[in-house]
Design a protein around this motif. Structure first.
Motif, PDB file in Angstrom:
ATOM      1  N   ASP A 116      -2.228  12.294  -4.936  1.00 39.87           N
ATOM      2  CA  ASP A 116      -2.936  11.291  -4.142  1.00 39.87           C
ATOM      3  C   ASP A 116      -4.046  10.702  -5.017  1.00 39.87           C
ATOM      4  O   ASP A 116      -5.185  11.144  -4.962  1.00 39.87           O
ATOM      5  CB  ASP A 116      -3.506  11.972  -2.886  1.00 39.87           C
ATOM      6  CG  ASP A 116      -4.094  10.973  -1.897  1.00 39.87           C
ATOM      7  OD1 ASP A 116      -4.108   9.767  -2.218  1.00 39.87           O
ATOM      8  OD2 ASP A 116      -4.552  11.398  -0.818  1.00 39.87           O
ATOM      9  N   LEU A 117      -3.676   9.753  -5.875  1.00 44.72           N
ATOM     10  CA  LEU A 117      -4.631   9.172  -6.825  1.00 44.72           C
ATOM     11  C   LEU A 117      -4.495   7.655  -6.809  1.00 44.72           C
ATOM     12  O   LEU A 117      -3.392   7.123  -6.949  1.00 44.72           O
ATOM     13  CB  LEU A 117      -4.349   9.691  -8.248  1.00 44.72           C
ATOM     14  CG  LEU A 117      -4.613  11.188  -8.516  1.00 44.72           C
ATOM     15  CD1 LEU A 117      -4.040  11.593  -9.861  1.00 44.72           C
ATOM     16  CD2 LEU A 117      -6.109  11.494  -8.449  1.00 44.72           C
ATOM     17  N   PRO A 118      -5.613   6.932  -6.647  1.00 48.01           N
ATOM     18  CA  PRO A 118      -5.551   5.469  -6.568  1.00 48.01           C
ATOM     19  C   PRO A 118      -5.172   4.834  -7.902  1.00 48.01           C
ATOM     20  O   PRO A 118      -5.526   5.335  -8.971  1.00 48.01           O
ATOM     21  CB  PRO A 118      -6.970   5.068  -6.150  1.00 48.01           C
ATOM     22  CG  PRO A 118      -7.837   6.227  -6.497  1.00 48.01           C
ATOM     23  CD  PRO A 118      -6.984   7.448  -6.496  1.00 48.01           C
ATOM     24  N   ILE A 119      -4.438   3.723  -7.813  1.00 43.78           N
ATOM     25  CA  ILE A 119      -3.910   3.049  -9.009  1.00 43.78           C
ATOM     26  C   ILE A 119      -4.362   1.583  -9.026  1.00 43.78           C
ATOM     27  O   ILE A 119      -4.354   0.912  -7.990  1.00 43.78           O
ATOM     28  CB  ILE A 119      -2.367   3.117  -9.015  1.00 43.78           C
ATOM     29  CG1 ILE A 119      -1.893   4.575  -9.208  1.00 43.78           C
ATOM     30  CG2 ILE A 119      -1.760   2.224 -10.099  1.00 43.78           C
ATOM     31  CD1 ILE A 119      -0.390   4.777  -9.077  1.00 43.78           C
ATOM     32  N   MET A 120      -4.742   1.124 -10.214  1.00 44.78           N
ATOM     33  CA  MET A 120      -5.058  -0.298 -10.386  1.00 44.78           C
ATOM     34  C   MET A 120      -4.510  -0.773 -11.732  1.00 44.78           C
ATOM     35  O   MET A 120      -4.134   0.045 -12.568  1.00 44.78           O
ATOM     36  CB  MET A 120      -6.569  -0.537 -10.311  1.00 44.78           C
ATOM     37  CG  MET A 120      -7.368   0.096 -11.429  1.00 44.78           C
ATOM     38  SD  MET A 120      -9.155  -0.253 -11.276  1.00 44.78           S
ATOM     39  CE  MET A 120      -9.296  -1.670 -12.345  1.00 44.78           C
ATOM     40  N   ALA A 148      -4.976   2.939  -2.814  1.00 44.73           N
ATOM     41  CA  ALA A 148      -4.494   4.270  -2.435  1.00 44.73           C
ATOM     42  C   ALA A 148      -3.016   4.399  -2.787  1.00 44.73           C
ATOM     43  O   ALA A 148      -2.226   3.490  -2.521  1.00 44.73           O
ATOM     44  CB  ALA A 148      -4.695   4.494  -0.946  1.00 44.73           C
ATOM     45  N   SER A 149      -2.646   5.525  -3.407  1.00 46.56           N
ATOM     46  CA  SER A 149      -1.265   5.746  -3.856  1.00 46.56           C
ATOM     47  C   SER A 149      -0.903   7.208  -3.634  1.00 46.56           C
ATOM     48  O   SER A 149      -1.609   8.092  -4.108  1.00 46.56           O
ATOM     49  CB  SER A 149      -1.135   5.415  -5.353  1.00 46.56           C
ATOM     50  OG  SER A 149      -1.668   4.139  -5.628  1.00 46.56           O
ATOM     51  N   LEU A 150       0.187   7.435  -2.910  1.00 52.16           N
ATOM     52  CA  LEU A 150       0.571   8.811  -2.564  1.00 52.16           C
ATOM     53  C   LEU A 150       2.031   9.066  -2.933  1.00 52.16           C
ATOM     54  O   LEU A 150       2.929   8.350  -2.497  1.00 52.16           O
ATOM     55  CB  LEU A 150       0.357   9.043  -1.059  1.00 52.16           C
ATOM     56  CG  LEU A 150       0.753  10.409  -0.487  1.00 52.16           C
ATOM     57  CD1 LEU A 150      -0.014  11.557  -1.134  1.00 52.16           C
ATOM     58  CD2 LEU A 150       0.564  10.434   1.028  1.00 52.16           C
ATOM     59  N   THR A 151       2.241  10.111  -3.739  1.00 54.12           N
ATOM     60  CA  THR A 151       3.584  10.520  -4.165  1.00 54.12           C
ATOM     61  C   THR A 151       3.779  11.999  -3.863  1.00 54.12           C
ATOM     62  O   THR A 151       2.967  12.826  -4.282  1.00 54.12           O
ATOM     63  CB  THR A 151       3.762  10.314  -5.693  1.00 54.12           C
ATOM     64  OG1 THR A 151       3.455   8.963  -6.040  1.00 54.12           O
ATOM     65  CG2 THR A 151       5.179  10.651  -6.141  1.00 54.12           C
TER      66      THR A 151
END
Length: 238
Positions: free
Chosen positions: A101-105, A122-125
């Motif tokens: 659960d780490l945000p990506i830009m 917000a990015s969840l894998t």
């Protein structure tokens, strides 16, 4: 003209098993073939719902009319589509399953390259190790968000990049000689050919309910090149 592997089609949408190396949609120059341009030749009207990276293979969905496009884009945006990928990663993961659960830009200076950043989206894998195969592991991913390069960036953040990832890994192709001890070239070969030289990531399954309330599970089996590598790894990886 390249022949497309149509997994499912009806009046509303079409699902294709995308080969690695083919663009999902035309690039800015529009000179190269893409799944969308090939579908337009076949169906006329075609609308983009989501994309896969050029070197990622597997299930991709396109709408055939504007109403379906609006509906499908909405369920993708609202995280109502189950998206399962499979990929080979470098090394052995410390845990057999977990969530990243780490945000990506986008990288501030390198266009098209994504980075983990607290100011990102917000990015969840979710991930689950299916098999450990010596130097590599076969992993299944479920992505709850659809960020550009999400799985690739998240796996890089764990120190287990997707195999053959040019941007987020070491890009090295996989050779049998790296897996099999005492490997010898056959007499007809001048040099060893890699068994895999593209990003080892595959869009395996999409599950969603269409506008009429019908549930769909669309699956694309692992492509030949990834299957061949897995077979060799199972044979020689100890």
């Amino acid at each position: 003209m390249q022949k497309l592997d149509i997994l499912f089609e009806n009046e509303a949408f079409v699902a294709v098993n995308k080969p690695a190396g083919l663009l999902s949609i035309p690039d800015r120059e529009g000179k190269e073939q893409s799944i969308r341009s090939l579908l337009r030749e076949k169906y006329g009207n075609i609308f983009t719902v989501h994309r896969l990276d050029r070197d990622t293979s597997g299930v991709i969905l396109f709408a055939r009319d504007e109403a379906t496009h609006k509906y499908l884009s909405g369920i993708f945006e609202n995280r109502e589509v189950e998206k399962i990928y499979q990929g080979l990663v470098q090394g052995t993961l410390p845990q057999k399953q977990g969530s990243i659960d780490l945000p990506i830009m986008e990288h501030p200076v390198k266009p098209g390259v994504m980075v983990i950043n607290k100011h990102g989206k917000a990015s969840l894998t979710d991930y689950e190790v299916l098999e450990e195969l010596g130097l590599y592991s076969l992993v299944q991913f479920r992505i709850h968000t659809g960020r550009t390069h999400q799985i690739r960036v998240h796996m890089q953040s764990m120190g287990h990049s997707i195999v053959c990832d040019e941007t987020y890994g070491d890009a090295r192709p996989v050779f049998i000689s790296a897996i099999k001890r005492n490997y010898k070239l056959s007499r007809t070969e001048e040099q060893e050919r890699p068994i895999l030289s593209r990003l080892a990531l595959h869009s395996y399954l999409l599950h969603f309910t269409d506008a009429a309330g019908t549930a769909h599970t669309l699956e694309a089996p692992l492509p030949k090149d990834m299957r061949a590598l897995l077979a060799q790894l199972k044979k020689w990886a100890h």
